[in-house]
Design an enzyme around this catalytic site. Structure first.
Site, PDB file in Angstrom:
ATOM      1  N   GLU A 175     -49.783 -17.493  35.570  1.00 29.77           N
ATOM      2  CA  GLU A 175     -48.971 -17.731  34.377  1.00 29.77           C
ATOM      3  C   GLU A 175     -49.287 -19.074  33.710  1.00 29.77           C
ATOM      4  OE1 GLU A 175     -45.131 -15.030  35.728  1.00 29.77           O
ATOM      5  OE2 GLU A 175     -44.834 -17.172  35.381  1.00 29.77           O
ATOM      6  N   GLU A 373     -46.845  -9.219  39.534  1.00 28.08           N
ATOM      7  CA  GLU A 373     -45.443  -9.583  39.768  1.00 28.08           C
ATOM      8  C   GLU A 373     -44.555  -8.670  38.952  1.00 28.08           C
ATOM      9  OE1 GLU A 373     -44.176 -13.648  39.162  1.00 28.08           O
ATOM     10  OE2 GLU A 373     -46.020 -14.440  40.062  1.00 28.08           O
TER      11      GLU A 373
END
Length: 470
Positions: A175, A373
Site C-alpha cells: 500500500e 488483503e
C-alpha cells in the site's frame, strides 16, 4: 460444511493450487522492538514523542510477540488451513542503521521463520516495506530523499541474496499510497506533513525505489516472482451524469492509477500529469527515472480490497488561497442504504472485488494477481465468546464468504486470480489504532499473556482451504 446435496446451497470451487492464507506485517506482529539489535522506526520514534496519538497510548514495542512465538503461530497457521502467508522484513531490524552492516540476529530470525513456514507446507511471501521507515532514514528525508531510495534498494538486494533461495514471491511495498496520504496529505501518520507537492515527491520516489528493486531482482536472476501490493479503492460516481462520472474518474487517477499504471504499464496516467502540471505540483524527476519505471514492470500484483470510494461533482468552489488537495476536484458521496461495518466506519460492498478483477482482466493485460488483503475489523469481540472459550465470529465468516463468491465469479469469467489472503492471521497491533479493532482468525488475549485461541472463523477457514471452496 456447506454443500448442495439437497439443492439448497451453491458450491464454490476454486482453481487447483489456489492460495489460501493471510497477510500480516513485521512491525504489527513481531514486537521485540528493542531486542537483538533492532533500532527505531518512525513508529517507535513517534510513539516516544506523542503517545497520545495512539489508541489507549499503546505503542509498537510488544505487539503480538511473533518474534518469540513464531513456531507456535506457524503451527496455528497450519491449523487454520494456510498454504501461504505474507509478512514483511523490517528494514530497521535487518539493517539497523539503514545502510551498512546486516544484523546477523535478524538474519537468523527471518531464516527461522522462512524455514518453519516451509516445513509446514506454507509458502512464504515476503514484503520489503510496510509503512516502517527506519528513523535514521527519515532523518535523511525519508522518501523525499534520493539517498534513501538507494539505501532501500541495497536493503532489498540484501534480502534477495539472503532469502531468495527459498522465498519465491517477493513484494516491494505494501500500500505505498498510504504513507503519501497519511504522512504527507491528511496528517494521520508521522511525519505529519500537509503538503501535496512533497507528497507527490514521496510517491514518485517510492515508485522509483520499487522499480530499481525490481531491476536488481531481475539482474540477480532469482528463481521467483516480484510484485507490489496495492490497495485498490474503485471510484464510483453518485450517478451517471457527466460531471459525476468525471469526478469519479479523477478520484481514480489519484488514488488507484497513480501507482497501478506505472508498476504495470511503466508510465503515469497522462491526465494525472496534466492535472498536476496545470497546478505546478509535479515532482522533480531525474533523467533515468522514467526509463527505470518503464523497463521494470511487475510479475505479479497483490490487491488489497476493503471498501469502494464514492464521489460526486464538486458542489462549492475552493478558495484559490487554499493549499491543493485531491478533494478540491470532487466531493465524497455517502450512498443511501449502504451496508457498513459500524466498528470501522467502512462500507461493505462485496461485488466491488469483482469489478477490480474485471478491470485488471480488461485494462491491465490480465496480469496474474491475488487478493492480498480483505478483512473485517470488529471492536469488542470478546462479547461473542462461547461456553467453549472461543469467539463465534459468524459476521467474519459471512464477510469472507460473500467476497469469495464474487472472486469465484471473476475467476469464472477469466480474471487471472491466484489466491485469497485475509487480513489477518491473528489479532495484531494496528498503527494508531493499536488493538481497537480485531481482524484475526486467531484471538490474541492481551489480558492473558497474549494467549492464542482459534476463532470460529479460523476453524471454518481450514474447511474452506481443505475443500478448496465451500
Amino acid at each position: 460444511m456447506l454443500n448442495n446435496l439437497q439443492g439448497t446451497k451453491e458450491t464454490y470451487r476454486f482453481p487447483k493450487n489456489f492460495w489460501w492464507g493471510s497477510a500480516a506485517s513485521g512491525p504489527q506482529t513481531e514486537g521485540a522492538s528493542q531486542c537483538d539489535g533492532r533500532k527505531p522506526s518512525i513508529w517507535d520514534y513517534w510513539f516516544s514523542v506523542e503517545p497520545g496519538c495512539f489508541y489507549n497510548e499503546v505503542g509498537p514495542e510488544h505487539t503480538s510477540d511473533f518474534y518469540h512465538r513464531y513456531k507456535q503461530d506457524i503451527k496455528l497457521m497450519k491449523e487454520t488451513g494456510h498454504n501461504s502467508f505474507r509478512t514483511s522484513i523490517q528494514w530497521s531490524r535487518l539493517i539497523p542503521d539503514g545502510i551498512g552492516q546486516v544484523n546477523q540476529k535478524a538474519v537468523d530470525f527471518y531464516n527461522n521463520v522462512i524455514d518453519e513456514l516451509i516445513a509446514n507446507d506454507i509458502e512464504p511471501f515476503l514484503n520489503l516495506y510496510h509503512f516502517d521507515m527506519p528513523m535514521c532514514m527519515q532523518e535523511k528525508g525519508g522518501w523525499e530523499s534520493r539517498e534513501v531510495i538507494e539505501a532501500y534498494v541495497k536493503f532489498a538486494e540484501n534480502c534477495f541474496q539472503l532469502f531468495g533461495d527459498r522465498v519465491k514471491y517477493w513484494f516491494t511495498f505494501n500500500e505505498p499510497i498510504v504513507p503519501v496520504e497519511a504522512g504527507y496529505l491528511y496528517d494521520l501518520h508521522y511525519p505529519r506533513v500537509v503538503d501535496f507537492k512533497r507528497g507527490a515527491q514521496v510517491a514518485h520516489h517510492t515508485i522509483v525505489a520499487h522499480a530499481k528493486a525490481v531491476e536488481v531482482f531481475k539482474k540477480l536472476n532469482i528463481d521467483g516472482k516480484i510484485g507490489i501490493i496495492l490497495n485498490l479503492t474503485p471510484s464510483y460516481p453518485r450517478c451517471l451524469d457527466a460531471v459525476d462520472v468525471k469526478a469519479a474518474h479523477i478520484a481514480d487517477l489519484f488514488f488507484n492509477r497513480s501507482f497501478l499504471d506505472p508498476v504495470t504499464k511503466g508510465e503515469y496516467p497522462k491526465e494525472l500529469i496534466d492535472i498536476l502540471r496545470e497546478r505546478e505540483l509535479l515532482p522533480n524527476v531525474e533523467a533515468e527515472d522514467l526509463s527505470v519505471i518503464k523497463n521494470n514492470p511487475i510479475d505479479i500484483l497483490g490487491v488489497n480490497y476493503y471498501q469502494p470510494r464514492r464521489v460526486k461533482a464538486k458542489e462549492s468552489p475552493v478558495s484559490e488561497d487554499e493549499a491543493f488537495m485531491p478533494e478540491h476536484l470532487f466531493d465524497p458521496y455517502i450512498m443511501p442504504g449502504r451496508k457498513i461495518n459500524p466498528h470501522r466506519g467502512w462500507e461493505i460492498c462485496e461485488e466491488v472485488i469483482y469489478d477490480i478483477m474485471i478491470d485488471l482482466r480488461d485494462h491491465y493485460e490480465n496480469i496474474p494477481f491475488f487478493i492480498s488483503e480483505n478483512g473485517m475489523g470488529v471492536e469488542g469481540e470478546e462479547k461473542f465468546r462461547n461456553d467453549e472459550g472461543y469467539i463465534e465470529d459468524d459476521y467474519r465468516i459471512e464477510f469472507i464468504q460473500e467476497h469469495l463468491k464474487w472472486v469465484h465469479k471473476g475467476i469464472g469469467e477469466g480474471a487471472n486470480c491466484l489466491g485469497y489472503h485475509l487480513w489477518t492471521f491473528m489479532d495484531n497491533w494496528s498503527w494508531t489504532n493499536a488493538y481497537k479493532n480485531r481482524y484475526g482468525l486467531v484471538e490474541v488475549d492481551l489480558n492473558n499473556n497474549l494467549k492464542r485461541t482459534i476463532k470460529k472463523s479460523g476453524k471454518w477457514y481450514k474447511e474452506v482451504s481443505q475443500n478448496n471452496g465451500f
